[in-house]
Design a protein around this motif. Structure first.
Motif, PDB file in Angstrom:
ATOM      1  N   THR A 137     -21.300   6.994   2.816  1.00  0.00           N
ATOM      2  CA  THR A 137     -19.915   7.410   2.611  1.00  0.00           C
ATOM      3  C   THR A 137     -19.885   8.817   2.042  1.00  0.00           C
ATOM      4  O   THR A 137     -20.912   9.352   1.601  1.00  0.00           O
ATOM      5  CB  THR A 137     -19.187   6.460   1.645  1.00  0.00           C
ATOM      6  OG1 THR A 137     -19.711   6.653   0.313  1.00  0.00           O
ATOM      7  CG2 THR A 137     -19.383   5.002   2.053  1.00  0.00           C
ATOM      8  N   ALA A 138     -18.727   9.415   2.003  1.00  0.00           N
ATOM      9  CA  ALA A 138     -18.598  10.805   1.551  1.00  0.00           C
ATOM     10  C   ALA A 138     -18.702  10.950   0.035  1.00  0.00           C
ATOM     11  O   ALA A 138     -19.150  11.991  -0.464  1.00  0.00           O
ATOM     12  CB  ALA A 138     -17.258  11.370   2.027  1.00  0.00           C
ATOM     13  N   ARG A 139     -18.315   9.939  -0.710  1.00  0.00           N
ATOM     14  CA  ARG A 139     -18.113  10.087  -2.152  1.00  0.00           C
ATOM     15  C   ARG A 139     -19.296  10.680  -2.911  1.00  0.00           C
ATOM     16  O   ARG A 139     -19.128  11.686  -3.620  1.00  0.00           O
ATOM     17  CB  ARG A 139     -17.706   8.732  -2.767  1.00  0.00           C
ATOM     18  CG  ARG A 139     -17.539   8.764  -4.286  1.00  0.00           C
ATOM     19  CD  ARG A 139     -17.246   7.370  -4.832  1.00  0.00           C
ATOM     20  NE  ARG A 139     -18.196   6.383  -4.368  1.00  0.00           N
ATOM     21  CZ  ARG A 139     -19.428   6.238  -4.863  1.00  0.00           C
ATOM     22  NH1 ARG A 139     -19.865   7.043  -5.822  1.00  0.00           N
ATOM     23  NH2 ARG A 139     -20.234   5.295  -4.391  1.00  0.00           N
ATOM     24  N   PRO A 140     -20.523  10.130  -2.825  1.00  0.00           N
ATOM     25  CA  PRO A 140     -21.605  10.671  -3.658  1.00  0.00           C
ATOM     26  C   PRO A 140     -21.957  12.118  -3.314  1.00  0.00           C
ATOM     27  O   PRO A 140     -22.392  12.871  -4.187  1.00  0.00           O
ATOM     28  CB  PRO A 140     -22.776   9.730  -3.383  1.00  0.00           C
ATOM     29  CG  PRO A 140     -22.455   9.042  -2.108  1.00  0.00           C
ATOM     30  CD  PRO A 140     -20.972   8.961  -2.033  1.00  0.00           C
ATOM     31  N   TYR A 141     -21.749  12.521  -2.077  1.00  0.00           N
ATOM     32  CA  TYR A 141     -22.085  13.883  -1.660  1.00  0.00           C
ATOM     33  C   TYR A 141     -21.049  14.887  -2.180  1.00  0.00           C
ATOM     34  O   TYR A 141     -21.401  15.982  -2.638  1.00  0.00           O
ATOM     35  CB  TYR A 141     -22.200  13.948  -0.142  1.00  0.00           C
ATOM     36  CG  TYR A 141     -23.222  12.986   0.397  1.00  0.00           C
ATOM     37  CD1 TYR A 141     -24.559  13.336   0.490  1.00  0.00           C
ATOM     38  CD2 TYR A 141     -22.849  11.690   0.776  1.00  0.00           C
ATOM     39  CE1 TYR A 141     -25.509  12.431   0.971  1.00  0.00           C
ATOM     40  CE2 TYR A 141     -23.790  10.782   1.249  1.00  0.00           C
ATOM     41  CZ  TYR A 141     -25.113  11.160   1.336  1.00  0.00           C
ATOM     42  OH  TYR A 141     -26.042  10.269   1.796  1.00  0.00           O
ATOM     43  N   LEU A 142     -19.784  14.508  -2.126  1.00  0.00           N
ATOM     44  CA  LEU A 142     -18.741  15.395  -2.640  1.00  0.00           C
ATOM     45  C   LEU A 142     -18.822  15.495  -4.164  1.00  0.00           C
ATOM     46  O   LEU A 142     -18.581  16.569  -4.734  1.00  0.00           O
ATOM     47  CB  LEU A 142     -17.367  14.897  -2.189  1.00  0.00           C
ATOM     48  CG  LEU A 142     -17.136  14.927  -0.671  1.00  0.00           C
ATOM     49  CD1 LEU A 142     -15.775  14.311  -0.322  1.00  0.00           C
ATOM     50  CD2 LEU A 142     -17.243  16.351  -0.134  1.00  0.00           C
ATOM     51  N   GLU A 143     -19.174  14.395  -4.831  1.00  0.00           N
ATOM     52  CA  GLU A 143     -19.378  14.445  -6.285  1.00  0.00           C
ATOM     53  C   GLU A 143     -20.555  15.348  -6.621  1.00  0.00           C
ATOM     54  O   GLU A 143     -20.504  16.110  -7.607  1.00  0.00           O
ATOM     55  CB  GLU A 143     -19.607  13.034  -6.827  1.00  0.00           C
ATOM     56  CG  GLU A 143     -18.364  12.168  -6.783  1.00  0.00           C
ATOM     57  CD  GLU A 143     -18.627  10.730  -7.209  1.00  0.00           C
ATOM     58  OE1 GLU A 143     -17.651   9.978  -7.384  1.00  0.00           O
ATOM     59  OE2 GLU A 143     -19.815  10.359  -7.377  1.00  0.00           O
ATOM     60  N   PHE A 144     -21.620  15.277  -5.841  1.00  0.00           N
ATOM     61  CA  PHE A 144     -22.760  16.175  -6.025  1.00  0.00           C
ATOM     62  C   PHE A 144     -22.337  17.633  -5.888  1.00  0.00           C
ATOM     63  O   PHE A 144     -22.757  18.491  -6.675  1.00  0.00           O
ATOM     64  CB  PHE A 144     -23.842  15.833  -5.007  1.00  0.00           C
ATOM     65  CG  PHE A 144     -24.878  16.902  -4.802  1.00  0.00           C
ATOM     66  CD1 PHE A 144     -25.871  17.134  -5.745  1.00  0.00           C
ATOM     67  CD2 PHE A 144     -24.855  17.705  -3.665  1.00  0.00           C
ATOM     68  CE1 PHE A 144     -26.817  18.134  -5.560  1.00  0.00           C
ATOM     69  CE2 PHE A 144     -25.792  18.690  -3.465  1.00  0.00           C
ATOM     70  CZ  PHE A 144     -26.782  18.915  -4.414  1.00  0.00           C
ATOM     71  N   ALA A 145     -21.526  17.929  -4.902  1.00  0.00           N
ATOM     72  CA  ALA A 145     -21.077  19.306  -4.702  1.00  0.00           C
ATOM     73  C   ALA A 145     -20.314  19.816  -5.918  1.00  0.00           C
ATOM     74  O   ALA A 145     -20.513  20.955  -6.364  1.00  0.00           O
ATOM     75  CB  ALA A 145     -20.209  19.396  -3.449  1.00  0.00           C
TER      76      ALA A 145
END
Length: 421
Positions: free
Chosen positions: A287-295
């Motif tokens: 899902t997108a969530r962990p990657y956008l939080e990382f950004a």
């Protein structure tokens, strides 16, 4: 191939359905060391944009630099640190346990560098062949008695190896698979040489550790892909190589060592495979969530590192970089640090010494030169060896020196090995 090409379709699943994660703008190659007399205008920069494939969960760079430019002459040499020596021994043990290999069996390694891992297999009575595109490294490996083909790994090379040496009980790739664009061609190469009862062993930096530990500096042009077990399992299965085991390893900021075997081998996946796939499902890695939080965390961490270093420099403190790895070059560029803040970097690699780091143009010096001009603070660019380095440099700390450990968040380590924000 041109010097730079945009990625349209995912190299794993072939889909064109991307979610943009973060852009670092354009940057020089992390290993593009410069001569001191080099003109700034001659330094090429390439886009460094990161996206997520919505279909298979591959985190990937959106642009590919021509591998001939990246890998025909390579400055990274397999480390002989205590951590990596222990890891190579551990990898050998895992391979012996999980593959059933015996003396006289053939081991083929892609991206074999100077042959350090293969030499360990040789010592245990196995036959070995390495394949590495870096001509300078292949020459070193051959000189030390580790047969190495100076080429890119693929079907033509492996067909020749099989004709000359027979089928391989083990095909391995350590910390190189994430550098490869045409992974299907590489797996076709595996198919050409792997014995019916053989094992494929691939070690890659683990995307979950990258996300959790804010390892933004490991994102540079050589590292095209950032893999989960979920994505690798899908890729390998598409070539008739189901994953049968996995191990987590505390190297390069956290890695996974993945074992696959041919369909029909009768090998059942270990419980570790199901456990790690379940963890990735719970963490939402498709899902997108962990990657956008990382950004978001990455942007804050870059600002925080820059604030710490520039603040100390403004106080008149002398700061140097400890190590000049690719990730260090990337961190300095992303944080906008220059010789005005970081006076030099110390590195043990002889052919880096006397050069300038790309982008930042910070000079690289030998450890002997660094000790003669000891700074007040070392920015620990080789943070993946932090424990080992800090123990080694106790005299520097006892004399009042300090380390800035930048990842996952900048912290300062003093002689008592205590950290403060």
């Amino acid at each position: 191939m041109q010097d730079i090409e945009r990625v349209d379709r995912c190299r794993v699943c072939g889909r064109d359905d991307w979610l943009d994660i973060i852009s670092f703008g354009s940057a020089p190659l992390a290993n593009g060391l410069l001569d001191p007399a080099a003109d700034d205008a001659d330094e090429q920069a390439y886009p460094l944009d990161v996206a997520l494939c919505r279909e298979c969960g591959l985190m990937s760079l959106r642009h590919i630099v021509n591998p001939e430019k990246l890998f025909r002459y390579f400055v990274w040499v397999s480390s002989d640190s205590a951590l990596m020596t222990r890891h190579r021994q551990r990898v050998f043990g895992w391979c012996a346990e999980k593959s059933g290999m015996a003396a006289g069996d053939l081991v083929v390694e892609m991206g074999s560098n100077v042959g350090t891992q293969l030499a360990l297999f040789q010592e245990r009575g196995l036959r070995t062949v390495g394949v590495d595109p870096a001509r300078n490294l292949a020459r070193i490996a051959n000189d030390r008695g580790v047969e190495t083909v100076a080429d890119f790994f693929g079907p033509e090379v492996t067909a020749s190896i099989r004709e000359t040496h027979g089928a391989a009980k083990l095909v391995m790739g350590h910390q190189c698979f994430a550098h490869i664009d045409d992974v299907h061609n590489v797996l076709d190469g595996v198919d050409r040489v792997l014995a019916p009862d053989g094992t494929l062993v691939i070690e890659v930096p683990y995307v979950l550790d990258l996300l959790d530990e804010n390892q933004f500096d490991t994102i540079y042009h050589e590292h095209l892909s950032y893999y989960s077990l979920t994505t690798l399992s899908r890729l390998f299965a598409s070539h008739g190589l189901p994953v049968v085991d996995v191990e987590r390893a505390d190297v390069h900021g956290g890695s996974i060592v993945v074992f696959a075997a041919r369909e029909g081998s009768g090998r059942r996946p270990s419980a570790r495979v199901a456990d790690l796939l379940a963890l990735e499902e719970r963490r939402g890695l498709t899902t997108a969530r962990p990657y956008l939080e990382f950004a978001d965390r990455t942007r804050r961490t870059i600002d925080a590192i820059g604030d710490v270093v520039r603040g100390l420099a403004a106080e008149g403190k002398r700061i140097a970089g400890y190590g000049a790895p690719s990730k260090g070059s990337t961190l300095l560029q992303m944080c906008g640090l220059t010789p005005a803040e970081v006076q030099f970097c110390s590195d043990t690699t002889s052919f880096k010494q006397g050069k300038l780091l790309p982008g930042s143009r910070i000079p690289i010096r030998s450890p002997e030169q660094a000790r003669a001009q000891a700074p007040d603070y070392y920015l620990l660019l080789a943070w993946n060896y932090a424990e080992e380095i800090i123990a080694k440099e106790q005299a520097f700390l006892d004399a009042g020196g300090r380390f800035i450990v930048p990842i996952p968040q900048p912290r300062i380590v003093d002689s008592a090995l205590t950290a403060s924000a």
